[in-house]
Scaffold this motif. Structure first.
Motif, mmCIF file in Angstrom:
data_model
loop_
_atom_site.group_PDB
_atom_site.id
_atom_site.type_symbol
_atom_site.label_atom_id
_atom_site.label_comp_id
_atom_site.label_asym_id
_atom_site.label_seq_id
_atom_site.Cartn_x
_atom_site.Cartn_y
_atom_site.Cartn_z
ATOM 1 N N PHE A 54 38.164 -14.935 -26.648
ATOM 2 C CA PHE A 54 37.303 -15.461 -27.895
ATOM 3 C C PHE A 54 36.230 -14.376 -28.026
ATOM 4 O O PHE A 54 34.830 -14.942 -27.756
ATOM 5 C CB PHE A 54 36.729 -16.801 -27.471
ATOM 6 N N ASP A 55 36.305 -13.401 -28.409
ATOM 7 C CA ASP A 55 35.302 -12.106 -28.734
ATOM 8 C C ASP A 55 34.726 -12.308 -29.933
ATOM 9 O O ASP A 55 35.119 -13.134 -30.736
ATOM 10 C CB ASP A 55 35.697 -10.919 -28.348
ATOM 11 N N GLN A 56 34.029 -11.347 -30.464
ATOM 12 C CA GLN A 56 33.198 -11.449 -31.840
ATOM 13 C C GLN A 56 34.167 -11.267 -32.866
ATOM 14 O O GLN A 56 34.042 -11.870 -33.934
ATOM 15 C CB GLN A 56 32.304 -10.294 -31.884
ATOM 16 N N ALA A 57 35.233 -10.287 -32.602
ATOM 17 C CA ALA A 57 36.331 -10.268 -33.753
ATOM 18 C C ALA A 57 37.127 -11.483 -33.876
ATOM 19 O O ALA A 57 37.402 -11.959 -34.878
ATOM 20 C CB ALA A 57 37.372 -9.113 -33.145
ATOM 21 N N PHE A 58 37.339 -12.323 -32.545
ATOM 22 C CA PHE A 58 37.853 -13.672 -32.832
ATOM 23 C C PHE A 58 37.218 -14.527 -33.633
ATOM 24 O O PHE A 58 37.573 -15.054 -34.530
ATOM 25 C CB PHE A 58 38.397 -14.000 -31.374
ATOM 26 N N GLN A 59 35.676 -14.596 -33.254
ATOM 27 C CA GLN A 59 34.773 -15.529 -33.824
ATOM 28 C C GLN A 59 34.814 -15.183 -35.300
ATOM 29 O O GLN A 59 34.951 -16.154 -36.262
ATOM 30 C CB GLN A 59 33.459 -15.271 -33.454
ATOM 31 N N ASP A 60 34.880 -14.213 -35.866
ATOM 32 C CA ASP A 60 34.633 -13.790 -37.256
ATOM 33 C C ASP A 60 35.884 -14.143 -38.042
ATOM 34 O O ASP A 60 35.916 -14.596 -39.120
ATOM 35 C CB ASP A 60 34.496 -12.091 -37.382
ATOM 36 N N LYS A 61 37.148 -13.873 -37.417
ATOM 37 C CA LYS A 61 38.537 -14.281 -37.910
ATOM 38 C C LYS A 61 38.507 -15.677 -38.288
ATOM 39 O O LYS A 61 38.719 -16.209 -39.250
ATOM 40 C CB LYS A 61 39.438 -13.793 -37.174
ATOM 41 N N THR A 83 40.582 -24.948 -27.935
ATOM 42 C CA THR A 83 40.278 -24.464 -26.231
ATOM 43 C C THR A 83 41.544 -23.931 -26.118
ATOM 44 O O THR A 83 42.664 -24.346 -26.044
ATOM 45 C CB THR A 83 40.190 -25.759 -25.792
ATOM 46 N N ILE A 84 41.409 -22.718 -25.384
ATOM 47 C CA ILE A 84 42.542 -21.881 -24.766
ATOM 48 C C ILE A 84 42.329 -21.559 -23.293
ATOM 49 O O ILE A 84 41.066 -20.975 -23.261
ATOM 50 C CB ILE A 84 42.953 -20.829 -25.606
ATOM 51 N N GLY A 85 42.712 -22.218 -22.344
ATOM 52 C CA GLY A 85 42.209 -21.856 -21.211
ATOM 53 C C GLY A 85 40.811 -22.483 -20.825
ATOM 54 O O GLY A 85 40.547 -23.519 -21.020
ATOM 55 N N ASP A 86 39.943 -21.731 -20.438
ATOM 56 C CA ASP A 86 38.511 -21.981 -20.161
ATOM 57 C C ASP A 86 37.750 -21.529 -21.221
ATOM 58 O O ASP A 86 36.471 -21.596 -21.113
ATOM 59 C CB ASP A 86 38.075 -21.440 -18.650
ATOM 60 N N GLN A 87 38.311 -21.313 -22.193
ATOM 61 C CA GLN A 87 37.336 -20.772 -23.486
ATOM 62 C C GLN A 87 37.416 -21.880 -24.663
ATOM 63 O O GLN A 87 38.536 -22.604 -25.027
ATOM 64 C CB GLN A 87 37.837 -19.305 -24.083
ATOM 65 N N GLN A 391 48.656 -21.062 -37.061
ATOM 66 C CA GLN A 391 49.433 -20.091 -37.768
ATOM 67 C C GLN A 391 48.872 -18.579 -37.407
ATOM 68 O O GLN A 391 49.504 -17.762 -37.025
ATOM 69 C CB GLN A 391 49.576 -20.212 -39.152
ATOM 70 N N ALA A 392 47.609 -18.673 -37.446
ATOM 71 C CA ALA A 392 46.974 -17.339 -37.024
ATOM 72 C C ALA A 392 47.024 -16.943 -35.631
ATOM 73 O O ALA A 392 47.111 -15.552 -35.428
ATOM 74 C CB ALA A 392 45.294 -17.489 -37.587
ATOM 75 N N LEU A 393 47.067 -17.722 -34.792
ATOM 76 C CA LEU A 393 47.176 -17.247 -33.308
ATOM 77 C C LEU A 393 48.726 -17.339 -32.990
ATOM 78 O O LEU A 393 49.087 -16.547 -32.279
ATOM 79 C CB LEU A 393 46.625 -18.604 -32.438
ATOM 80 N N TYR A 394 49.686 -18.558 -33.142
ATOM 81 C CA TYR A 394 50.827 -18.603 -32.747
ATOM 82 C C TYR A 394 51.778 -18.881 -34.134
ATOM 83 O O TYR A 394 52.418 -19.864 -34.198
ATOM 84 C CB TYR A 394 50.817 -19.730 -31.822
#
Length: 399
Positions: A54-61, A83-87, A391-394
């Motif tokens: 969950f970095d900045q690129a993730f947040q923006d997307k 929520t993915i793991g502890d994020q 869809q964007a993730l999996y």
């Protein structure tokens, strides 16, 4: 009589909006329906994928995906968590009240509509674990007079394979509830409609979504336990699981505070001002759609649906084995009280005023929840939002 158009928009009925799931998934770029076999959620997901960060690129997307989907949804407000793991990624967009422009809040309460079915099913399966019921018990001794009641099993009811007429498809019921959400109603009135109509198909031969199944399961809960369905679900399911402090099977028409104002659009003319529908008689949805919850509680419940601390390992495995819903253009299935899309497990819901969904991908330790404060009995805007995120993730899961 069968319902070949069950998955066409004109046939979308109360409390779930499974059609919207099918259409939204298909719109996300699904392959041919022949590409998906009958669902088995116990199958392993692709574990070789790199860990999502969950970095900045993730947040923006994902901010952009959510903003675009929200703008198209017609919802006054929406809460979304991923929520993915502890994020954890939590977003709140829009308003809780259109007139006052008050924000929608992360701890707001919502009606969760047909997600209630997952709680009802868990309570029934607990009775099976306790040997007070068998999945092979037939309906007739519990609720007499339903067509094919001597052949329909508890398993058929849980898995949407009973063939019973769906009382929410009754024109008289639909009009009365739409005109007056607080109308006087009892589960027995739903049963009376079921008794009047012939079976749609032979038990076990098809999988067709039907609210009637879960009204009958509520009556079975009461007959076996000697308690009200609300007492059984609140005491034996909700109270037994940490993280569900704000989840409730209500007995009154109001949603607990704090809650956003609930709205319903005019399906014939979405440009008209949305109507406020804060009060709904919980006896209408009852064990098929009455419960209330929050964003964080539904995240905890989504985890429970795959981890199953309240059921034996045997029943956990059995409930997750699903059958593809007849007529679904994608791999949309139903287990014993859970909806599945490939390896995703959960449920969605739609009722006057509120739209909801929780989906979990257990092998990725990923849970997705969305709640919105506008809905008809058939619209599921939150489902389309969540499926776009997934869809964007999996992408392999959305087909």
């Amino acid at each position: 009589m069968s319902h070949p158009n069950r998955f066409a928009p004109a046939r979308v009925r109360a409390f779930v909006g499974l059609v919207a799931v099918a259409l939204a998934v298909a719109a996300c770029g699904s392959d041919s329906a022949d590409d998906a076999a009958a669902t088995s959620t116990a199958a392993a997901a692709t574990s070789a994928k790199p860990k999502v960060v969950f970095d900045q690129a993730f947040q923006d997307k994902f901010d952009k995906i959510l903003n675009d989907q929200f703008a198209a949804s017609g919802l006054p407000g929406v809460l979304v968590s991923m929520t993915i793991g502890d994020q954890k990624w939590v977003k709140s967009l829009g308003v809780g009240n259109l007139e006052k422009k008050t924000p929608i809040l992360a701890d707001d309460n919502f009606r969760i509509a047909s997600i209630t079915k997952t709680f009802t099913a868990t309570a029934i399966l607990q009775l099976v674990d306790e040997k007070k019921l068998s999945l092979d018990d037939t309906l007739e001794p519990f609720v007499a007079g339903i067509p094919n009641g001597d052949k329909i099993t508890i398993r058929n009811l849980l898995g949407m394979q009973s063939g019973i007429y769906d009382f929410t498809a009754d024109d008289g019921f639909e009009k009365e509830f739409g005109d007056n959400p607080t109308m006087a109603w009892t589960p027995q009135q739903a049963v009376d409609i079921m008794k009047e109509r012939p079976a749609d198909f032979e038990p076990g031969t098809k999988t067709v979504y039907c609210d009637s199944n879960y009204i009958l399961l509520g009556l079975i809960l009461e007959k076996v336990t000697g308690k009200t369905a609300a007492e059984v679900i609140n005491e034996q399911v909700v109270a037994k699981l940490p993280g569900l402090a704000n989840t409730n099977f209500p007995t009154g028409p109001t949603v607990p505070d704090p809650h956003p104002t609930a709205y319903t659009p005019d399906p014939a003319d979405p440009s008209k001002p949305q109507l406020i529908v804060d009060d709904v008689n919980p006896q209408v949805g009852w064990t098929a759609g009455a419960m209330t919850s929050t964003l964080d509680d539904l995240e905890a419940w989504g985890r429970e649906l795959t981890d199953e601390t309240l059921l034996s390992p045997e029943l956990k495995r059995e409930r997750l084995q699903s059958n593809r819903i007849d007529g679904a253009p994608i791999n949309l299935g139903y287990g014993l009280g859970v909806m599945t899309i490939n390896d995703l497990v959960g449920h969605n819901g739609a009722i006057l005023g509120y739209s909801s969904i929780v989906l979990r991908l257990p092998d990725e330790d990923a849970t997705f929840v969305a709640l919105g404060n506008s809905s008809t009995n058939s619209s599921t805007a939150t489902t389309e939002i969540v499926l776009s995120l997934i869809q964007a993730l999996y992408p392999d899961q959305i087909k």
